[in-house]
Design a protein around this motif. Structure first.
Motif, mmCIF file in Angstrom:
data_model
loop_
_atom_site.group_PDB
_atom_site.id
_atom_site.type_symbol
_atom_site.label_atom_id
_atom_site.label_comp_id
_atom_site.label_asym_id
_atom_site.label_seq_id
_atom_site.Cartn_x
_atom_site.Cartn_y
_atom_site.Cartn_z
ATOM 1 N N GLU A 4 -8.792 20.485 -13.296
ATOM 2 C CA GLU A 4 -8.085 19.750 -12.239
ATOM 3 C C GLU A 4 -7.616 20.691 -11.139
ATOM 4 O OE1 GLU A 4 -4.968 17.761 -14.266
ATOM 5 O OE2 GLU A 4 -6.223 16.084 -14.945
ATOM 6 N N THR A 63 1.837 15.129 -12.602
ATOM 7 C CA THR A 63 0.713 15.863 -13.190
ATOM 8 C C THR A 63 0.786 17.345 -12.847
ATOM 9 O OG1 THR A 63 -0.654 13.871 -13.006
ATOM 10 C CG2 THR A 63 -1.800 15.964 -13.330
ATOM 11 N N GLN A 78 2.048 1.764 -3.419
ATOM 12 C CA GLN A 78 0.966 2.285 -4.259
ATOM 13 C C GLN A 78 0.735 3.765 -3.989
ATOM 14 O OE1 GLN A 78 -2.410 -0.206 -3.460
ATOM 15 N NE2 GLN A 78 -1.549 -2.004 -4.475
ATOM 16 N N ARG A 79 0.739 4.122 -2.703
ATOM 17 C CA ARG A 79 0.562 5.535 -2.366
ATOM 18 C C ARG A 79 1.735 6.361 -2.847
ATOM 19 N NH1 ARG A 79 -0.870 6.069 3.826
ATOM 20 N NH2 ARG A 79 -1.062 8.254 3.189
ATOM 21 N N LEU A 131 7.138 6.397 0.431
ATOM 22 C CA LEU A 131 5.990 7.271 0.546
ATOM 23 C C LEU A 131 6.371 8.560 1.247
ATOM 24 C CD1 LEU A 131 2.997 7.897 0.368
ATOM 25 C CD2 LEU A 131 2.676 6.670 2.517
ATOM 26 N N ARG A 142 0.826 -1.204 0.000
ATOM 27 C CA ARG A 142 0.000 0.000 0.000
ATOM 28 C C ARG A 142 0.861 1.255 0.000
ATOM 29 N NH1 ARG A 142 -4.561 -1.668 4.544
ATOM 30 N NH2 ARG A 142 -5.537 -3.366 3.343
ATOM 31 N N GLN A 190 3.537 5.652 -5.475
ATOM 32 C CA GLN A 190 3.341 5.779 -6.919
ATOM 33 C C GLN A 190 2.275 6.816 -7.230
ATOM 34 O OE1 GLN A 190 5.149 4.404 -9.264
ATOM 35 N NE2 GLN A 190 3.947 5.387 -10.880
ATOM 36 N N TRP A 191 1.217 6.817 -6.430
ATOM 37 C CA TRP A 191 0.161 7.814 -6.623
ATOM 38 C C TRP A 191 0.706 9.217 -6.388
ATOM 39 C CZ3 TRP A 191 -1.804 11.253 -2.988
ATOM 40 C CH2 TRP A 191 -2.938 11.975 -3.379
ATOM 41 N N ALA A 192 1.530 9.367 -5.320
ATOM 42 C CA ALA A 192 2.116 10.680 -5.047
ATOM 43 C C ALA A 192 3.028 11.123 -6.178
ATOM 44 C CB ALA A 192 2.889 10.639 -3.726
ATOM 45 N N ARG A 193 3.817 10.178 -6.710
ATOM 46 C CA ARG A 193 4.692 10.538 -7.827
ATOM 47 C C ARG A 193 3.871 10.931 -9.059
ATOM 48 N NH1 ARG A 193 7.933 6.176 -5.686
ATOM 49 N NH2 ARG A 193 6.811 4.690 -7.001
ATOM 50 N N THR A 194 2.780 10.194 -9.303
ATOM 51 C CA THR A 194 1.925 10.526 -10.440
ATOM 52 C C THR A 194 1.296 11.900 -10.263
ATOM 53 O OG1 THR A 194 1.439 8.170 -10.762
ATOM 54 C CG2 THR A 194 -0.044 9.750 -11.795
ATOM 55 N N GLU A 195 0.811 12.170 -9.051
ATOM 56 C CA GLU A 195 0.230 13.477 -8.781
ATOM 57 C C GLU A 195 1.258 14.582 -8.967
ATOM 58 O OE1 GLU A 195 -2.952 14.579 -7.877
ATOM 59 O OE2 GLU A 195 -3.446 12.591 -8.669
#
Length: 444
Positions: free
Chosen positions: A412, A213, A202-203, A292, A199, A205-210
């Motif tokens: 966004e 963006t 995943q978080r 993370l 997890r 990766q989500w932070a890196r994606t955010e």
């Protein structure tokens, strides 16, 4: 099954043993104990044969068969104890009694069955010992103890043969169950840690994606607007270079100024990125949650730095002035009393107006634009509306490309702060961009 718990004595070995044994060492131990027990019972079978007036070989054979039953103690501990109880009158199988009771108490056999069999073994041993002591006292000529002597001695002998193996077996069984419980708990914790690590990844990766963006939006805002104005001025410069040299000089100066501004903003953005990357590399990755924390810290630092150094509502008028210098007719109206907002609110409001003006340069050259900014009690609203494009405008020949991400980026930004974003064509053939941002975003 009531006897499979005895097999759980087997722990910590990967080599499987034959038949019901969990490992070869357990099989070797049981075979060795059975051999010793068979030898003991064979010796005691000689005396049993003499007392029972049986042939000695028959008594020895009987002892061998009885003693060898110990080999199945892990598979059928109840059977071993029952055999030992049955052979108690023959006064043989002491090792079988001790090992059988220990195995029974240490196994997963229900405690009521263990207590019942232990009580039967205790009673049988007491009766045999009592009879034997009475016979020994009767045979002694110079020893005449009281009536208490035989039962007391028989009780000591019965307890000595029954209580120690039962108590030891209960202790070992409880200890084994505790170890198994701890091992299961450790396995469960390991699985939970693995899930937490997944997890966290995943978080992360989500932070890196955010963060990517957000960086993409920043780069788009910085580059698209400045470069769009530069292209417009360059087109105008090309159109008036021969007709009006003075105006061409002014347009060239504007192009240079905007190019320098674009480079300055790009350098600031790259500086923030380098600072974020250096912070991520400085954080150790010993734990599963470190990626993370590192990415989150870097993203927070980059966002905070960009928010503090980024544009604000006070820069909107200068932004509009740049568009006016490019030949765009822009009206600017402010409603309500101006006040300060959280840095991210002011920055988002500026970017919405900037991107809307950029879109007008790209898609509605020569159109008249109306920019409205409203300061309300708990929110700030902005609206950029342009009329129908004028094909005769000088910028119409600029041929500005469009990536199709401007409106998406504005939406966004606004929705990330809990605001409302609406865009679409007007009845007059123009286009309108409206956004409302709440004033409830906490300042850092």
């Amino acid at each position: 099954m009531t006897t499979t718990g005895a097999q759980q004595e087997v722990t910590g070995s990967t080599a499987r043993g034959p038949l019901w044994w969990g490992r070869r060492r357990s099989a070797a131990l049981d075979v060795g104990l059975a051999a010793v027990s068979a030898f003991e019972c064979a010796l005691e079978g000689v005396r049993f044969a003499e007392k029972a007036a049986l042939p000695v070989p028959l008594g020895v054979l009987f002892g061998l068969v009885v003693g060898s039953v110990l080999v199945v103690r892990r598979r059928w501990p109840i059977a071993v104890v029952l055999v030992s109880i049955a052979t108690t009158p023959a006064e043989m199988g002491y090792l079988m009694v001790l090992v059988g009771l220990y195995t029974l108490a240490a196994s997963e056999v229900p405690r009521r069955i263990t207590a019942m069999l232990a009580g039967m073994s205790l009673a049988a041993t007491f009766i045999v010992a009592f009879v034997q002591v009475r016979q020994d006292v009767a045979a002694a000529e110079d020893f005449r103890p009281g009536a208490w002597y035989a039962p007391v001695m028989a009780g000591f002998m019965a307890l000595g043969l029954t209580a120690p193996p039962v108590l030891l077996g209960l202790y070992i069984g409880a200890r084994r169950r505790l170890m198994e419980s701890l091992r299961e708990r450790a396995d469960s914790l390991e699985q939970e840690l693995s899930l937490l690590a997944d997890r966290a990844e995943q978080r992360a990766q989500w932070a890196r994606t955010e963060e990517r963006t957000r960086i993409a939006r920043e780069m788009h805002d910085v580059v698209a607007h400045r470069v769009s104005l530069m292209v417009v001025h360059a087109a105008a410069l090309q159109a008036v270079a021969l007709k009006d040299p003075q105006k061409a000089v002014r347009n060239a100066a504007l192009v240079g100024d905007m190019g320098r501004q674009a480079l300055t903003e790009l350098r600031e953005m790259l500086g923030v990125l380098r600072a974020g990357e250096s912070e991520k590399r400085a954080v150790p990755v010993a734990a599963a949650v470190v990626p993370l924390a590192a990415v989150g810290a870097a993203a927070a630092a980059a966002a905070a730095a960009a928010a503090d150094d980024g544009p604000s509502l006070g820069d909107i008028e200068a932004l509009i002035g740049q568009s006016r210098q490019a030949g765009m007719v822009v009206e600017f109206a402010v409603h309500g009393d101006a006040r300060s907002y959280a840095p991210q609110v002011e920055r988002t409001a500026f970017r919405v107006v900037q991107e809307a003006l950029t879109n007008v340069h790209k898609h509605a050259a020569g159109a008249k634009v109306m920019v409205r900014l409203a300061h309300r009690s708990s929110e700030v609203a902005m609206q950029v509306e342009n009329g129908a494009p004028d094909a005769s405008g000088g910028a119409a020949i600029a041929g500005l490309p469009s990536g199709g991400n401007g409106l998406v980026g504005m939406r966004e930004r606004v929705t990330a702060l809990g605001g409302v974003f609406v865009s679409g064509p007007t009845d007059a053939g123009g286009f309108r961009v409206s956004a409302v941002l709440p004033d409830g975003v906490a300042q850092e």
